[in-house]
Motif scaffolding. Structure first.
Motif, PDB file in Angstrom:
ATOM      1  N   LEU A 338       0.822  -0.862   0.165  1.00 26.69           N
ATOM      2  CA  LEU A 338       0.019   0.095   0.332  1.00 26.69           C
ATOM      3  C   LEU A 338       0.798   1.279   0.295  1.00 26.69           C
ATOM      4  CD1 LEU A 338      -3.159  -0.787   2.429  1.00 26.69           C
ATOM      5  CD2 LEU A 338      -3.316  -0.684   0.340  1.00 26.69           C
ATOM      6  N   ALA A 339       0.441   2.216  -1.030  1.00 30.22           N
ATOM      7  CA  ALA A 339       1.024   3.846  -0.331  1.00 30.22           C
ATOM      8  C   ALA A 339      -0.429   5.138  -0.131  1.00 30.22           C
ATOM      9  CB  ALA A 339       1.200   3.884  -1.966  1.00 30.22           C
ATOM     10  N   THR A 340       0.451   5.146   1.020  1.00 30.38           N
ATOM     11  CA  THR A 340      -0.571   6.029   1.557  1.00 30.38           C
ATOM     12  C   THR A 340      -0.509   7.330   1.682  1.00 30.38           C
ATOM     13  OG1 THR A 340       0.713   6.059   3.707  1.00 30.38           O
ATOM     14  CG2 THR A 340      -0.976   4.202   2.974  1.00 30.38           C
ATOM     15  N   LYS A 347       1.351   9.790  -4.592  1.00 32.00           N
ATOM     16  CA  LYS A 347       1.126   8.208  -4.758  1.00 32.00           C
ATOM     17  C   LYS A 347       1.389   7.383  -5.956  1.00 32.00           C
ATOM     18  CE  LYS A 347      -2.998   8.486  -2.301  1.00 32.00           C
ATOM     19  NZ  LYS A 347      -2.376   9.227  -2.230  1.00 32.00           N
ATOM     20  N   THR A 348       0.936   7.913  -6.963  1.00 36.22           N
ATOM     21  CA  THR A 348       0.611   7.044  -8.156  1.00 36.22           C
ATOM     22  C   THR A 348       1.475   7.147  -8.452  1.00 36.22           C
ATOM     23  OG1 THR A 348      -1.875   8.464  -8.583  1.00 36.22           O
ATOM     24  CG2 THR A 348      -0.390   7.031 -10.398  1.00 36.22           C
ATOM     25  N   THR A 350       4.881   6.816  -7.274  1.00 34.73           N
ATOM     26  CA  THR A 350       5.396   5.865  -6.685  1.00 34.73           C
ATOM     27  C   THR A 350       5.146   4.493  -6.792  1.00 34.73           C
ATOM     28  OG1 THR A 350       5.598   7.233  -4.469  1.00 34.73           O
ATOM     29  CG2 THR A 350       5.719   4.560  -4.272  1.00 34.73           C
ATOM     30  N   LEU A 351       3.787   3.835  -7.701  1.00 32.85           N
ATOM     31  CA  LEU A 351       3.040   3.199  -7.975  1.00 32.85           C
ATOM     32  C   LEU A 351       3.553   2.295  -8.943  1.00 32.85           C
ATOM     33  CD1 LEU A 351      -0.899   2.886  -5.906  1.00 32.85           C
ATOM     34  CD2 LEU A 351       1.654   1.681  -5.185  1.00 32.85           C
ATOM     35  N   GLU A 411      -7.666   2.474  -6.037  1.00 29.57           N
ATOM     36  CA  GLU A 411      -7.149   2.992  -4.487  1.00 29.57           C
ATOM     37  C   GLU A 411      -7.871   1.967  -3.548  1.00 29.57           C
ATOM     38  OE1 GLU A 411      -9.121   6.842  -1.996  1.00 29.57           O
ATOM     39  OE2 GLU A 411      -9.438   7.342  -4.247  1.00 29.57           O
ATOM     40  N   SER A 433      -1.544  -1.121  -4.171  1.00 29.19           N
ATOM     41  CA  SER A 433      -3.121  -0.327  -4.360  1.00 29.19           C
ATOM     42  C   SER A 433      -2.732   1.366  -3.253  1.00 29.19           C
ATOM     43  CB  SER A 433      -4.765  -0.601  -3.425  1.00 29.19           C
ATOM     44  OG  SER A 433      -5.319   0.061  -3.943  1.00 29.19           O
ATOM     45  N   SER A 434      -3.839   2.073  -2.805  1.00 29.61           N
ATOM     46  CA  SER A 434      -3.390   3.355  -2.181  1.00 29.61           C
ATOM     47  C   SER A 434      -4.062   3.383  -1.847  1.00 29.61           C
ATOM     48  CB  SER A 434      -3.134   4.521  -3.449  1.00 29.61           C
ATOM     49  OG  SER A 434      -4.435   4.657  -3.801  1.00 29.61           O
ATOM     50  N   HIS A 436      -5.706   6.003   1.112  1.00 27.98           N
ATOM     51  CA  HIS A 436      -6.050   7.694   2.910  1.00 27.98           C
ATOM     52  C   HIS A 436      -6.008   7.753   3.582  1.00 27.98           C
ATOM     53  CE1 HIS A 436      -6.588   9.839  -1.497  1.00 27.98           C
ATOM     54  NE2 HIS A 436      -7.075   9.402  -1.822  1.00 27.98           N
TER      55      HIS A 436
END
Length: 565
Positions: A338-340, A347-348, A350-351, A411, A433-434, A436
């Protein structure tokens, strides 16, 4: 110390000096600087170019320009250091100069000196001779500097286009101007197709891209329309158009993004794909959002520059230990990563960098996003469409029948998507995924709050990265200073443990950063890998603050604040 013979001055320094990219206050200063440069070149394996860049005497782009000048045998010129003759400017129109990427500088005895991006373009030179009826002395200059100079010398900006060519009714207030225009039959849709409004909106987008803005905000208020660019995460006001043009500008943006211009009471979303010829055929996509407010529609244009997604993991700004942990995480055969962080925290990017790192011919990757922001070569990308019932969760069900190895879900925002992501991970897939949340440990409690069983979170989650984007101090104008002990205490650092030579950059402001003192942004990260202790705490439903403390204690995790420091 004797003054160095100018004939022995390195050609690169000579051309930079002659072009005014490097200036000296006196012969003595020139002597000292060149002696120091050559001394360092002779005592190390560094080139003159390396030393000039390290000493910040001139930036890399200007060095590249000077080297081209040497190769071509044509002088280059620093357009910031010149003021053109009005007689030279009069030889061509602003439109021709802007379209051709040239700027006239001097006119002497029928010879027009002109700055060009490509002085060897024979066809363009012939065209300029035909238009100006002058002999041409071409000089080499950077294209972006030329375009900036055209606007500066001719006054060609979005502000001038809007305010100078479409004025409100004489003697009328701006609020009354709307009614007067409509009375004469110029409704918003007709005005939106006016060539000047078209040019104004186009120029507004070009200005934003040139300033490396991530968003354009067009905001209506009672007595004005505000235009603001978000640059390096901070909103900066731009020249405001007349109030009576509010509806025309917004209608033009809605037409470009294929929205319903008659619908003003409901939010709308759209997209504008563009290729900007004046910026070297640069391809950008713009996501457009409109919402109704008390004084009209507020519009935000998010600029997605396809060049900015070329980052790999190494360019994101991860420190070495975090980078190693992240490399191990993305090599896992299955699980969830997960990227938060808040909206606009990267975040996008990074992913996408993760997918780029693991994208090989042996691996099939499928993404489902809302919407797809950038095209990734070799990766199957799907657009979710909740209005048609094609949600992230439904897309994941179909993705599993496509035999993927790795999956990206734009997300996780509800129980159904989280449940499907976990099911995908349990069936042997690696899911990115991300989410919030404010920090990495809060992602665990967020999944539990959605209703996911603790043992499922513990068994599928492999790693979490929280991130922010911080403004980077401009490297060209930064002034370095030794921090006071009070500053170090505020950072939680004992001043006695710090190197006495430690210096911190202070933002000043120069042409490179447009006077802001900051240029670009850098990532700040917090990385949690799911150790056995963290998994056990997850199963027990322990609070995020306790999980964070355990990650710091057992895995040496740095918090976002510490990573920033």
């Amino acid at each position: 110390m004797s003054l160095p013979d100018k004939s022995r001055t390195p050609p690169l320094i000579e051309i930079l000096e002659r072009s005014s990219f490097i200036t000296f206050e006196s012969d003595e200063q020139r002597n000292t600087v060149i002696e120091n440069i050559m001394g360092e070149v002779n005592s190390t394996d560094k080139s003159v170019e390396d030393v000039l860049t390290e000493k910040k005497l001139v930036n890399a782009e200007k060095i590249k320009l000077a080297k081209r000048s040497i190769d071509m045998g044509i002088d280059c010129i620093n357009l910031d250091a010149v003021e053109p003759d009005p007689e030279a400017l009069a030889t061509m129109t602003a439109g021709f100069a802007y379209k051709s990427h040239v700027v006239p500088l001097t006119l002497e005895n029928g010879v027009l000196s002109i700055a060009m991006e490509d002085p060897l373009d024979i066809i363009l030179l012939d065209e300029i001779r035909l238009v100006t009826q002058c002999e041409i002395n071409p000089l080499l200059a950077d294209q972006s500097d030329i375009d900036d100079s055209v606007r500066r010398f001719y006054g060609k900006t979005a502000e001038d286009i809007i305010t100078g060519q479409i004025a409100g009714p004489v003697g009328a207030t701006e609020r009354a101007g709307v009614e007067t225009i409509r009375d004469y039959g110029l409704d918003d849709e007709m005005l939106a197709h006016d060539p000047t409004v078209l040019e104004a909106v186009n120029q507004l987008i070009i200005d934003a891209v040139r300033k490396v803005a991530s968003d354009i905000h067009i905001e209506p208020f009672a007595d004005e329309v505000k235009i603001r660019f978000r640059i390096d995460g901070v909103l900066e006001e731009q020249p405001a158009p007349p109030r009576h043009l509010q509806a025309a500008l917004i209608s033009r943006v809605k037409i470009m993004s294929d929205m319903d211009i008659a619908q003003r009471r409901l939010p709308q979303d759209g997209k504008i794909p563009l290729r900007i010829a004046t910026l070297g055929n640069r391809e950008i996509d713009i996501r457009v959002s409109t919402v109704p407010t008390v004084h009209g529609e507020s519009v935000v244009l998010r600029i997605l520059d396809k060049r900015s997604i070329s980052y790999g993991l190494e360019e994101l700004g991860l420190m070495e230990d975090n980078f190693r942990q992240f490399q191990r995480m993305i090599r896992k055969p299955h699980g969830i990563i997960l990227a938060t962080g808040p909206t606009g925290s990267g975040k996008t990017t990074t992913l996408y960098a993760c997918l780029k790192e693991i994208n090989t011919p042996e691996v099939k990757i499928i993404t489902v996003e809302e919407p797809v922001e950038y095209d990734l070569p070799g990766i199957n990308q799907m657009n979710a469409n909740p209005d048609l019932g094609f949600t992230f969760a439904r897309a994941l069900r179909h993705i599993l029948r496509q035999d993927p190895d790795k999956v990206l879900v734009g997300e996780i925002r509800d129980f159904e998507t989280a449940e499907m992501a976990i099911h995908t991970a349990l069936t042997g897939h690696l899911v990115f995924s991300s989410l919030h949340t404010n920090d990495a440990s809060s992602a665990i409690t967020r999944l539990l709050d959605m209703g996911i069983e603790p043992f499922l979170v513990a068994s599928t989650l492999e790693g979490i990265i929280a991130q922010r984007l911080a403004r980077r101090v401009c490297q060209y104008c930064a002034e370095w200073y030794k921090p006071e002990p009070e500053v170090l205490h505020d950072m939680g650092i004992d001043p006695d443990t710090v190197d006495k030579d430690l210096e911190i950059p202070n933002a000043v402001g120069c042409r490179e950063c447009r006077g802001r003192g900051y240029y670009g942004r850098i990532g700040i990260f917090e990385v949690i890998t799911m150790s056995p202790n963290v998994r056990e705490m997850c199963i027990k439903g322990i609070t995020s603050s306790t999980i964070k403390a355990e990650a710091v204690r057992s895995a040496g995790m740095r918090t976002l604040r510490e990573d920033g420091w």
